[in-house]
Design a protein around this motif. Structure first.
Motif, PDB file in Angstrom:
ATOM      1  N   LYS A  35       0.815  -1.214   0.000  1.00  0.00           N
ATOM      2  CA  LYS A  35       0.000   0.000   0.000  1.00  0.00           C
ATOM      3  C   LYS A  35       0.851   1.267   0.000  1.00  0.00           C
ATOM      4  O   LYS A  35       0.526   2.227  -0.660  1.00  0.00           O
ATOM      5  CB  LYS A  35      -0.925  -0.012   1.196  1.00  0.00           C
ATOM      6  CG  LYS A  35      -1.888  -1.207   1.135  1.00  0.00           C
ATOM      7  CD  LYS A  35      -3.080  -1.037   1.992  1.00  0.00           C
ATOM      8  CE  LYS A  35      -4.097  -2.141   1.818  1.00  0.00           C
ATOM      9  NZ  LYS A  35      -3.598  -3.452   1.570  1.00  0.00           N
ATOM     10  N   ARG A  36       1.964   1.272   0.732  1.00  0.00           N
ATOM     11  CA  ARG A  36       2.834   2.438   0.788  1.00  0.00           C
ATOM     12  C   ARG A  36       4.178   2.078   0.176  1.00  0.00           C
ATOM     13  O   ARG A  36       4.902   1.237   0.707  1.00  0.00           O
ATOM     14  CB  ARG A  36       3.028   2.899   2.218  1.00  0.00           C
ATOM     15  CG  ARG A  36       1.755   3.424   2.814  1.00  0.00           C
ATOM     16  CD  ARG A  36       2.035   4.223   4.034  1.00  0.00           C
ATOM     17  NE  ARG A  36       0.798   4.773   4.544  1.00  0.00           N
ATOM     18  CZ  ARG A  36       0.729   5.865   5.248  1.00  0.00           C
ATOM     19  NH1 ARG A  36       1.802   6.532   5.513  1.00  0.00           N
ATOM     20  NH2 ARG A  36      -0.432   6.302   5.682  1.00  0.00           N
ATOM     21  N   ASN A  38       8.004   2.955  -0.976  1.00  0.00           N
ATOM     22  CA  ASN A  38       9.144   3.811  -0.684  1.00  0.00           C
ATOM     23  C   ASN A  38      10.028   4.011  -1.904  1.00  0.00           C
ATOM     24  O   ASN A  38      10.952   4.820  -1.869  1.00  0.00           O
ATOM     25  CB  ASN A  38       9.994   3.212   0.445  1.00  0.00           C
ATOM     26  CG  ASN A  38       9.229   3.130   1.734  1.00  0.00           C
ATOM     27  OD1 ASN A  38       8.393   3.974   2.018  1.00  0.00           O
ATOM     28  ND2 ASN A  38       9.500   2.112   2.529  1.00  0.00           N
ATOM     29  N   TRP A 119       9.547   7.782   6.890  1.00  0.00           N
ATOM     30  CA  TRP A 119       8.956   9.004   6.345  1.00  0.00           C
ATOM     31  C   TRP A 119       8.828  10.017   7.462  1.00  0.00           C
ATOM     32  O   TRP A 119       8.473   9.690   8.596  1.00  0.00           O
ATOM     33  CB  TRP A 119       7.592   8.704   5.730  1.00  0.00           C
ATOM     34  CG  TRP A 119       7.707   7.960   4.445  1.00  0.00           C
ATOM     35  CD1 TRP A 119       7.703   6.610   4.267  1.00  0.00           C
ATOM     36  CD2 TRP A 119       7.850   8.528   3.151  1.00  0.00           C
ATOM     37  NE1 TRP A 119       7.829   6.296   2.942  1.00  0.00           N
ATOM     38  CE2 TRP A 119       7.919   7.460   2.227  1.00  0.00           C
ATOM     39  CE3 TRP A 119       7.926   9.818   2.664  1.00  0.00           C
ATOM     40  CZ2 TRP A 119       8.066   7.652   0.861  1.00  0.00           C
ATOM     41  CZ3 TRP A 119       8.055  10.016   1.302  1.00  0.00           C
ATOM     42  CH2 TRP A 119       8.127   8.942   0.416  1.00  0.00           C
TER      43      TRP A 119
END
Length: 196
Positions: A35-36, A38, A119
């Motif tokens: 989903k996220r 980098n 993050w």
């Protein structure tokens, strides 16, 4: 013959109204999709496993639906291209295959070693808005997001072909609407419906 034999349903093609043209099942289940991310296009990464383990390269493509990144010159496969009018030579060509996103790591800007990132939200001094930055966990330095280069899109743009419609022909106005007549010809109008 098994006693459960009669419980087996009919083949799919014998069922009435069943559509045999089904959408292709995704190779990654929705629960396994990352989903996220980098890693972005044009990031410098290091391959952490496989035949190219320990080698560095640049990300040239990302497939988020299958959790794959394509690294320039890594995990090459042979693609067989047939002879067609577009490819008159045909033959076998090497091309990059996808590497799972968990098998690559970003490169630390300080010492060039693979690192994980976190993050961080900081306030932009120019606009005053909160922006997200990638910070290396190894050296606590920022890994800037690669800049978008419009010339890359220009290289991939399909050039004009002799079969294409000319620009002048596409821009020519062939229909001139008037208030006196509707756009539908008179013989095709729906009579008796109060439309015209």
């Amino acid at each position: 013959m098994s006693k459960y034999h009669k419980m087996v349903s009919q083949p799919l093609w014998k069922l009435k109204g069943y559509n045999l043209i089904q959408p292709k099942v995704p190779k990654v289940q929705p629960k396994d999709v990352v989903k996220r991310w980098n890693i972005f296009m044009h990031d410098d990464v290091m391959v952490m496993s496989g035949a190219n383990k320990g080698e560095k390269g640049k990300v040239i493509n990302i497939d988020k639906s299958r959790n794959l990144v394509f690294v320039e010159g890594k995990k090459l496969i042979k693609k067989h291209i047939p002879i067609t009018p577009q490819t008159p030579r045909g033959g076998t060509y090497p091309m990059e295959s996808g590497i799972h996103v968990s098998n690559v790591a970003l490169i630390d800007p300080k010492d060039g070693q693979p690192c994980s990132v976190r993050w961080e939200r900081v306030e932009d001094p120019a606009t005053g808005k909160l922006i997200r930055r990638r910070i290396s966990k190894l050296s606590s330095l920022e890994i800037p997001r690669p800049k978008f280069d419009p010339s890359e899109l220009e290289k991939k743009r399909i050039k004009d072909n002799k079969c294409d419609t000319l620009l002048e022909a596409a821009q020519e106005q062939t229909y001139f609407p008037t208030l006196a007549s509707p756009p539908v010809p008179g013989d095709l109008r729906l009579k008796g419906h109060g439309l015209w």
